[in-house]
Enzyme design. Sequence first.
Site, PDB file in Angstrom:
ATOM      1  N   CYS A   1      -1.956  -1.270   7.826  1.00 31.19           N
ATOM      2  CA  CYS A   1      -1.143  -0.070   7.637  1.00 31.19           C
ATOM      3  C   CYS A   1      -1.205   0.837   8.862  1.00 31.19           C
ATOM      4  O   CYS A   1      -0.209   1.478   9.212  1.00 31.19           O
ATOM      5  CB  CYS A   1      -1.600   0.680   6.396  1.00 31.19           C
ATOM      6  SG  CYS A   1      -1.166  -0.150   4.842  1.00 31.19           S
TER       7      CYS A   1
ATOM      8  N   HIS B   1       0.844  -1.181   0.000  1.00 29.48           N
ATOM      9  CA  HIS B   1       0.000   0.000   0.000  1.00 29.48           C
ATOM     10  C   HIS B   1       0.885   1.238   0.000  1.00 29.48           C
ATOM     11  O   HIS B   1       2.075   1.187   0.333  1.00 29.48           O
ATOM     12  CB  HIS B   1      -0.913   0.001   1.219  1.00 29.48           C
ATOM     13  CG  HIS B   1      -2.033  -0.979   1.128  1.00 29.48           C
ATOM     14  ND1 HIS B   1      -2.986  -1.133   2.118  1.00 29.48           N
ATOM     15  CD2 HIS B   1      -2.373  -1.864   0.151  1.00 29.48           C
ATOM     16  CE1 HIS B   1      -3.854  -2.059   1.768  1.00 29.48           C
ATOM     17  NE2 HIS B   1      -3.506  -2.523   0.593  1.00 29.48           N
TER      18      HIS B   1
ATOM     19  N   CYS C   1      -5.704   1.007   5.984  1.00 25.69           N
ATOM     20  CA  CYS C   1      -6.332  -0.219   6.475  1.00 25.69           C
ATOM     21  C   CYS C   1      -5.794  -0.525   7.881  1.00 25.69           C
ATOM     22  O   CYS C   1      -4.903   0.172   8.382  1.00 25.69           O
ATOM     23  CB  CYS C   1      -6.046  -1.384   5.536  1.00 25.69           C
ATOM     24  SG  CYS C   1      -4.299  -1.883   5.480  1.00 25.69           S
TER      25      CYS C   1
ATOM     26  N   GLU D   1       1.033   3.753   1.989  1.00 22.21           N
ATOM     27  CA  GLU D   1       1.605   4.121   3.289  1.00 22.21           C
ATOM     28  C   GLU D   1       2.910   3.371   3.553  1.00 22.21           C
ATOM     29  O   GLU D   1       3.884   3.935   4.065  1.00 22.21           O
ATOM     30  CB  GLU D   1       0.627   3.806   4.429  1.00 22.21           C
ATOM     31  CG  GLU D   1      -0.718   4.477   4.293  1.00 22.21           C
ATOM     32  CD  GLU D   1      -1.745   3.562   3.661  1.00 22.21           C
ATOM     33  OE1 GLU D   1      -2.886   3.521   4.148  1.00 22.21           O
ATOM     34  OE2 GLU D   1      -1.399   2.877   2.676  1.00 22.21           O
TER      35      GLU D   1
END
Length: 242
Positions: A99, A64, A96, A66
């Site tokens: 993360c 992701h 999420c 992040e």
Amino acid sequence: MATVRNRDHESRGITQGGKISQKTFIDSYDPSVLRRVQYMLYEIKWSNSESPLQSCCHSSRMAHAEIYFLEDVFQKPRSDPSARCSITWYMSWSPCGYCSKKIRDFLKAQPNVNLVIYVARIYWHKREINREGLRSLMNIGVSIQVMDLPAYSYCWRTFVDNEDKYEDYWPRHFSPWIMLYYLELHSILQNIPSCLKISSFKNQDPVFRLRVDEKQKRAFTSANPYLPPVSWPGQPTSLWKP
């Protein structure tokens, strides 16, 4: 491997100068549609530097956005690691649960860093692991907000490629969905049951439904005394893209 990873994160709709294309921004940050790829427009300000770092990245098959930021962008050599740092993320999807944990670990290891997160949409907003993740970030001092029109305008001026671009960006039909996500984010952060239902059908625009009962109305009012006036529906209200 790092070179491949960087190329993967910076190739889709992002220029070599670190700007996002006009079409990609409009398509990816429209809260009334559900795009799969997650984009992040980021700004890093160091206390010992006058010029902030402003750039973009997106999710990939490997990570992701992040995770890419924490492991690749922020870890680049810095002249003074002890300098105070302010980071702002403008994200097409909220973090999420996984993360959120990585962000917490990062901030605990970097006490000189302050993080502000703006989101266009909330990622799988009914999953408790994601709701708990956002609350845990708030509990350690991370500011999480839904992008409003001034935030969209700032991103348009700051992060969008200048080629064939209008002077400013005033999206149509955004206000209802901004308010829906605003209410849902507050329900998450205040640990109130979800009030937003999204139905997605193949080849059709998603349908957004706001469902607020009397108990939730009282909880919203009690938890958010400065909440802007909201016309609470007498019955569940459906909103869809015109």
